[in-house]
Structure formats: structure tokens, C-alpha cells
Motif scaffolding. Structure first.
Motif, PDB file in Angstrom:
ATOM      1  N   SER A  41       0.837  -1.197   0.000  1.00 41.79           N
ATOM      2  CA  SER A  41       0.000   0.000   0.000  1.00 41.79           C
ATOM      3  C   SER A  41       0.870   1.244   0.000  1.00 41.79           C
ATOM      4  O   SER A  41       1.911   1.292   0.666  1.00 41.79           O
ATOM      5  CB  SER A  41      -0.915   0.003   1.235  1.00 41.79           C
ATOM      6  OG  SER A  41      -1.623   1.226   1.357  1.00 41.79           O
ATOM      7  N   THR A  46       3.095   7.507   3.546  1.00 37.62           N
ATOM      8  CA  THR A  46       3.074   6.261   4.311  1.00 37.62           C
ATOM      9  C   THR A  46       2.959   5.071   3.373  1.00 37.62           C
ATOM     10  O   THR A  46       2.113   5.067   2.475  1.00 37.62           O
ATOM     11  CB  THR A  46       1.894   6.234   5.303  1.00 37.62           C
ATOM     12  OG1 THR A  46       1.999   7.340   6.202  1.00 37.62           O
ATOM     13  CG2 THR A  46       1.902   4.947   6.123  1.00 37.62           C
ATOM     14  N   VAL A  48       3.020   0.616   3.296  1.00 36.05           N
ATOM     15  CA  VAL A  48       2.936  -0.614   4.072  1.00 36.05           C
ATOM     16  C   VAL A  48       3.721  -1.682   3.331  1.00 36.05           C
ATOM     17  O   VAL A  48       3.537  -1.869   2.125  1.00 36.05           O
ATOM     18  CB  VAL A  48       1.472  -1.068   4.272  1.00 36.05           C
ATOM     19  CG1 VAL A  48       1.422  -2.396   5.029  1.00 36.05           C
ATOM     20  CG2 VAL A  48       0.684  -0.002   5.021  1.00 36.05           C
ATOM     21  N   LYS A  50       4.967  -5.741   3.401  1.00 40.68           N
ATOM     22  CA  LYS A  50       4.821  -7.086   3.954  1.00 40.68           C
ATOM     23  C   LYS A  50       6.188  -7.747   3.920  1.00 40.68           C
ATOM     24  O   LYS A  50       6.768  -7.959   2.861  1.00 40.68           O
ATOM     25  CB  LYS A  50       3.811  -7.914   3.155  1.00 40.68           C
ATOM     26  CG  LYS A  50       3.590  -9.316   3.712  1.00 40.68           C
ATOM     27  CD  LYS A  50       2.512 -10.069   2.935  1.00 40.68           C
ATOM     28  CE  LYS A  50       1.137  -9.487   3.199  1.00 40.68           C
ATOM     29  NZ  LYS A  50       0.071 -10.323   2.574  1.00 40.68           N
ATOM     30  N   GLU A  56       2.966  -7.165   8.144  1.00 40.38           N
ATOM     31  CA  GLU A  56       2.905  -5.868   7.503  1.00 40.38           C
ATOM     32  C   GLU A  56       3.512  -4.801   8.415  1.00 40.38           C
ATOM     33  O   GLU A  56       3.144  -4.675   9.581  1.00 40.38           O
ATOM     34  CB  GLU A  56       1.470  -5.509   7.143  1.00 40.38           C
ATOM     35  CG  GLU A  56       0.904  -6.377   6.019  1.00 40.38           C
ATOM     36  CD  GLU A  56      -0.411  -5.844   5.482  1.00 40.38           C
ATOM     37  OE1 GLU A  56      -1.118  -5.147   6.237  1.00 40.38           O
ATOM     38  OE2 GLU A  56      -0.737  -6.122   4.306  1.00 40.38           O
ATOM     39  N   GLN A  57       4.468  -4.043   7.870  1.00 36.27           N
ATOM     40  CA  GLN A  57       5.148  -2.986   8.598  1.00 36.27           C
ATOM     41  C   GLN A  57       4.752  -1.634   7.996  1.00 36.27           C
ATOM     42  O   GLN A  57       4.760  -1.465   6.778  1.00 36.27           O
ATOM     43  CB  GLN A  57       6.669  -3.156   8.515  1.00 36.27           C
ATOM     44  CG  GLN A  57       7.184  -4.522   8.915  1.00 36.27           C
ATOM     45  CD  GLN A  57       7.103  -4.749  10.419  1.00 36.27           C
ATOM     46  OE1 GLN A  57       6.746  -3.856  11.178  1.00 36.27           O
ATOM     47  NE2 GLN A  57       7.434  -5.956  10.859  1.00 36.27           N
ATOM     48  N   THR A  58       4.402  -0.700   8.862  1.00 30.72           N
ATOM     49  CA  THR A  58       4.029   0.641   8.408  1.00 30.72           C
ATOM     50  C   THR A  58       5.261   1.546   8.415  1.00 30.72           C
ATOM     51  O   THR A  58       5.924   1.691   9.438  1.00 30.72           O
ATOM     52  CB  THR A  58       2.945   1.241   9.317  1.00 30.72           C
ATOM     53  OG1 THR A  58       1.788   0.390   9.305  1.00 30.72           O
ATOM     54  CG2 THR A  58       2.542   2.626   8.825  1.00 30.72           C
ATOM     55  N   GLY A 102       5.400   2.029  14.246  1.00 29.32           N
ATOM     56  CA  GLY A 102       5.910   1.869  12.887  1.00 29.32           C
ATOM     57  C   GLY A 102       7.366   2.243  12.779  1.00 29.32           C
ATOM     58  O   GLY A 102       8.124   2.158  13.758  1.00 29.32           O
TER      59      GLY A 102
END
Length: 256
Positions: A41, A46, A48, A50, A56-58, A102
Motif C-alpha cells: 500500500s 506512508t 505498508v 509485507k 505488515e510494517q508501516t 511503525g
């Protein structure tokens, strides 16, 4: 190195690997992390990602974040990129600092070939979901084993014939890569076996590039694995070997 010391060393290495594997999930504010994964994303500043653990890391981007596009298998050659290059489906490596739940990115890098593939996905030229799931998953198309005399890293005639056949298969394969691991039997000490296994792997890599005609960028550096897991006790001709595999990235191949 005696057996007890070797086992303690291996246990310590495994423990360190486990710590590194979970570092991104448990990092405190200010801790530095390296995150590798697939962008799922992009929303303004920002993204995201995986990661390899399917978590999933922001990631927050800032005006000071640097962007780099690398070229070639080694990634040594690189050029400056822009934030606008980031898109869902692009595999990235991120240098980041933990912040709250995050991370703040200091540098984002990605491969040129991955960027082109992600562009094709975004343009609707390939099934998006299947390819995103397959990126970084490798499929072995062919395997060869080269056997060696005791204490030797010299490739015999049978080994050269096997490697020539392997190379012919590789030349018929698009976007291939070659990985190889060297092994020894259980005679001798651990340090000598480690060096010998690396010499054998390097000998095979050199033959594939210099004699069998494979592109250097397609043949990865060999790994010296020391004593083979199936070596047993004493001299074992089947353990004195280099295992060579012809692999392709399933995600890339899906777009062909």
C-alpha cells in the motif's frame, strides 16, 4: 575446534539469527532496522510493506528519506530514484528507525528489474495477486552434483560433462540464476573442511562462467558449507561434492 565448541558456536549463531528475525517486530524507538519485503500500500508519505515473515510494517517517508535504484544481481551499481517510484507490488529494502508502532525510513532501495515488473503489474499486463505472492519464491528447474577426490577441489572429466549439460539447460532458460554449495566428508578438522568446501564451490562457479559460458551475473557466489549433513563417519565419496541448482523467480516467470 572440538565438537562441543562447534555446537556452542552453531547454537549462538542460531540464537543471533532468531533475534535478527524478530528485531523489526520488537524494536524500541530509535532502534535501527533493515526491512525487506513487498509494498502492499502507498498512501501519501506512508507505505505498508509485507516482510519475509508475512508481517505488515508501516513505514513513514520524510523529505530526508533517500531513494536508490540498484542494477545487476549484486546491486553494486545504483542510481538516485524518486518517492514517486514506489508502488504496490515493488520489492524493497528499507533502512529505518523505529518510531511508535511503525518506522521512519532513512533509505529505500529497489532493483531496476523489480521496478519494471511492478510497472507491468500496475498496467494490468499480468495477474497482480498471484505475482505479488510469488515474488522472491524460487523454483529449481535443474540440479547437478559434482563429486571430488579426497582433499581435492579439481573438477574431473565426469564433473565437467555434468556441468556442460547443466549450462546448456541454463542457456535455454530466461532470467535464470545459478546457486551452488560445496561440501566435504567428515575427515579432517572443521576449519580445513570449511575452506575446502569453499574452494570446491568456487571451482565450479569459475568453470560455469569461464568454460561453460554462463553469464557471470547469473552465477551467484558459491557457499562453502563444510561437512555435508549426509557425510556420516569417515571418508564418504558421496559427501565430497558441490550441489548446483538452476533456479528462476516464480514471480518474474509468471509475467513471461
Amino acid at each position: 575446534m572440538n565438537k562441543r565448541t562447534l555446537m556452542k558456536s552453531l547454537s549462538l549463531t542460531a540464537a543471533m539469527a532468531a533475534v535478527l528475525a524478530v528485531s523489526s517486530a520488537s524494536a524500541a524507538d530509535g532502534d535501527k532496522s533493515k526491512i525487506k519485503g513487498l509494498i502492499t500500500s502507498v498512501q501519501g508519505n506512508t507505505i505498508v510493506v509485507k516482510d519475509a515473515a508475512n508481517v505488515e510494517q508501516t513505514i513513514t517517508l520524510s523529505p530526508s528519506t533517500k531513494y536508490k535504484r540498484t542494477k545487476g544481481l549484486t546491486g553494486v551499481v545504483h542510481e538516485k530514484a524518486e518517492q514517486t517510484a514506489l508502488m504496490p507490488g515493488l520489492p524493497v529494502t528499507i533502512d529505518a528507525v523505529a518510531s511508535g508502532s511503525g518506522f521512519d525510513a532513512t533509505e529505500v532501495s529497489f532493483k531496476s528489474e523489480d521496478f519494471r515488473t511492478a510497472q507491468q503489474v500496475q498496467a494490468g499486463l499480468a495477474p497482480t495477486t498471484a505475482r505479488m505472492n510469488d515474488f522472491g519464491k524460487y523454483e529449481a528447474l535443474a540440479t547437478a552434483e559434482v563429486l571430488f577426490d579426497s582433499g581435492s577441489a579439481t573438477i574431473n572429466a565426469a564433473g565437467k560433462s555434468s556441468l556442460d549439460q547443466f549450462a546448456a539447460k541454463a542457456k535455454e532458460t530466461q532470467d535464470y540464476q545459478v546457486v551452488l554449495q560445496g561440501f566435504t566428508d567428515s575427515t579432517g578438522n572443521a576449519e580445513a573442511n570449511q575452506r575446502l568446501s569453499m574452494r570446491r564451490a568456487n571451482a565450479v562457479a569459475n568453470y560455469l562462467q569461464q568454460q561453460a559460458g554462463l553469464q557471470p551475473g547469473r552465477v551467484r557466489a558459491g557457499d562453502g558449507m563444510g561437512v555435508a549433513t549426509d557425510a556420516g563417519a569417515g571418508s564418504n565419496a558421496g559427501a565430497r561434492k558441490v550441489v548446483v541448482k538452476l533456479i528462476v523467480d516464480k514471480g518474474v516467470q509468471a509475467g513471461k
